[in-house]
Design an enzyme around this catalytic site. Structure first.
Site, short mmCIF file in Angstrom:
data_model
loop_
_atom_site.label_atom_id
_atom_site.label_comp_id
_atom_site.label_asym_id
_atom_site.label_seq_id
_atom_site.Cartn_x
_atom_site.Cartn_y
_atom_site.Cartn_z
N ILE A 105 0.85 -1.20 0.00
CA ILE A 105 0.00 0.00 0.00
C ILE A 105 0.88 1.25 0.00
CG2 ILE A 105 -1.91 1.20 1.13
CD1 ILE A 105 -2.62 -1.48 2.50
N LEU A 144 12.89 -2.83 4.78
CA LEU A 144 12.94 -3.84 3.71
C LEU A 144 12.71 -5.26 4.22
CD1 LEU A 144 15.90 -2.40 1.54
CD2 LEU A 144 13.45 -1.98 1.30
N SER A 163 -7.39 -0.74 10.45
CA SER A 163 -7.97 -1.89 9.75
C SER A 163 -9.40 -2.14 10.21
CB SER A 163 -7.10 -3.10 10.08
OG SER A 163 -7.76 -4.29 9.71
N TYR A 165 -1.96 -9.28 15.92
CA TYR A 165 -1.87 -8.27 14.85
C TYR A 165 -3.02 -7.27 14.96
CZ TYR A 165 -2.92 -6.19 10.34
OH TYR A 165 -3.26 -5.28 9.37
N LYS A 185 -3.39 -2.96 16.06
CA LYS A 185 -4.11 -1.87 15.38
C LYS A 185 -5.00 -1.12 16.39
CE LYS A 185 -2.43 -2.43 11.28
NZ LYS A 185 -1.43 -1.47 10.79
N PHE A 227 -10.52 -1.74 4.53
CA PHE A 227 -11.18 -3.05 4.40
C PHE A 227 -10.18 -3.97 3.66
CE2 PHE A 227 -15.18 -2.73 6.60
CZ PHE A 227 -15.02 -1.46 7.09
N ASN A 228 -10.52 -4.65 2.59
CA ASN A 228 -9.56 -5.59 2.00
C ASN A 228 -8.92 -5.01 0.73
OD1 ASN A 228 -11.14 -7.30 3.86
ND2 ASN A 228 -9.99 -8.97 2.91
N ASN A 233 -3.20 -14.32 1.82
CA ASN A 233 -4.38 -13.55 1.41
C ASN A 233 -4.96 -14.08 0.11
OD1 ASN A 233 -2.51 -11.03 2.81
ND2 ASN A 233 -4.56 -11.43 3.56
N LEU A 234 -6.22 -13.80 -0.07
CA LEU A 234 -6.98 -14.41 -1.16
C LEU A 234 -6.42 -14.08 -2.56
CD1 LEU A 234 -9.45 -15.98 -2.17
CD2 LEU A 234 -10.80 -13.90 -1.87
N PHE A 240 -12.19 -21.18 1.73
CA PHE A 240 -12.30 -21.59 3.13
C PHE A 240 -13.74 -21.52 3.63
CE2 PHE A 240 -7.70 -19.93 3.38
CZ PHE A 240 -7.19 -21.19 3.09
N GLY A 246 -10.61 -18.36 12.80
CA GLY A 246 -10.46 -16.92 13.04
C GLY A 246 -11.09 -16.03 11.98
#
Ligand code: WQD
Length: 346
Positions: free
Chosen positions: A14, A35, A127, A154, A158, A183-184, A204-205, A223, A302
């Site tokens: 991002i 990095l 998030s 995690y 946030k 969001f995603n 991630n998807l 899933f 989860g």
């Protein structure tokens, strides 16, 4: 040239897209990144996209003295966008102290140094995980929805970081903040020069999906298809990464032009549209013409069943709106995967 902006984690997924949008808007950008989950080559690619090379320092936000020296070197930084963080949900369960140290320590260092160096504001990468599974009457979820106990260390970092910012500003620190709850985020830059490059097997998807489509992975597992949703798969609000990046530019403009209504403001950054995992797979096949090998598997521990944003506050207050269609977004993710193969990276 407009003001100097520090982007921590600016070579990440991002972060790199946001650096491009800041430069396009005329800001001068300083990137710092350790990095740990990105490469310095990203700076070259940013330069290819915008024609401007951002300043880059390999630096860990846990290095207080190094940060202090960096602010001394690049005098007059007006605001920070703080992306740098560890972000693998599963890993955070295995290594909670690493996550608490990295994610909390980095922010604390920045907040401590901001007043000394005259930095006016900080945009923080938060998030939608802070909402957990919203109650049905709270969907789509607004910023007023209750914060639920985090599902992972995690997610907890946030939540705690949002609190750290609020407490610091309430104590009278001469700074302001905008918390953006993403969001995603998915997709890649339309030039295919920037995108998401996960280390190892993607969690991630979308990276898993595009790696399957190109033949790196044999098959994508969905899933669970026994959730209480129309097609049984989970629902998410998939937001284009360039649209998301633009929200940061608007947030920086707002901080620097002193248009904030509160010293700490919070905005959902999503599309307002929930899409199921199966709908997303079919949209990918339709947008790219590529058939995807997938199977239905067990639920992933989860996972939230369904969450999508009410982005009205961001739309009205920030004048920001997600614009890119899901088809264009999925095509951009696919073009990025093709480009990685061309470059011999994956
Ligand atoms: C999306 C949906 C999976 C992989 C997490 C974090 C969030 C954010 C992004 C940043 C879910 C399903 C996935 C696969 C699948 N943070 N899925 N097969 O879990 O919504 O959000 O990542 O870095 O803070 O919580 O994103 O992309 O992992 O999953 O069926 O192989 O896709 O079950 O329903 P998630 P995701």
């Amino acid at each position: 040239m407009k003001e100097r902006i520090l982007v921590t984690g600016g070579t990440g997924y991002i972060g790199s897209h946001t650096v491009v949008e800041l430069q396009n808007a005329g800001y001068e950008v300083i990137i710092i990144d350790n990095l740990s989950n990105s490469s310095a080559d990203v700076v070259d690619n940013i330069e290819q996209v915008t024609g401007i090379r951002p300043a880059f320092e390999k630096l860990d936000c846990l290095d207080f003295a190094g940060l202090d020296a960096m602010f001394g070197k690049y005098k007059g930084i007006k605001a920070i966008i703080h992306f740098a963080a560890s972000k693998a949900v599963g890993e955070s369960v295995q290594k909670p102290l690493l996550y608490y140290r990295n994610n909390l320590g980095s922010l604390i260092n920045l907040l401590e140094l901001m007043p000394k160096h005259g930095v006016e504001g900080i945009v923080f990468s938060s998030s939608c995980t802070v909402y957990g599974q919203p109650d049905p009457e709270n969907l789509p979820v607004t910023e007023k929805a209750p914060i639920k106990k985090a599902e992972s260390p995690y997610g907890n970092t946030k939540q705690i970081n949002e609190e750290i910012i609020r407490d610091t500003i309430a104590s009278g620190a001469p700074i302001t903040s905008i918390l953006l709850r993403y969001f995603n985020p998915i997709g890649a830059h339309p030039t295919a020069l920037l995108g998401e490059l996960p280390n190892g097997v993607p969690q991630n998807l979308i990276p898993y999906l595009t790696q399957t489509a190109i033949g790196i992975r044999e098959k994508l597992t969905v899933f669970g298809d026994d959730y209480n949703t129309p097609d049984g798969s989970c629902i998410r609000d998939f937001i284009n990464v360039v649209d998301l990046a633009k929200a940061h530019v608007v947030a920086i403009d707002r901080i620097l032009s002193k248009k904030q209504k509160d010293k700490v403001e919070v905005f959902n950054i999503g599309t307002g549209r929930g899409l199921s995992v199966l709908e997303l797979i079919h949209a990918f096949e339709k947008a790219t013409g590529v058939k995807l090998n997938y199977e239905i598997g067990k639920r992933r521990a989860g996972d939230i069943e369904q969450v999508w944003a009410d982005p009205a506050l961001a739309n009205e207050e920030l004048g920001w709106k997600a614009e890119t269609s899901i088809e264009d977004t999925l095509r951009s993710a696919w073009n990025w995967q093709l480009k990685l193969r061309e470059r011999g990276i994956q």
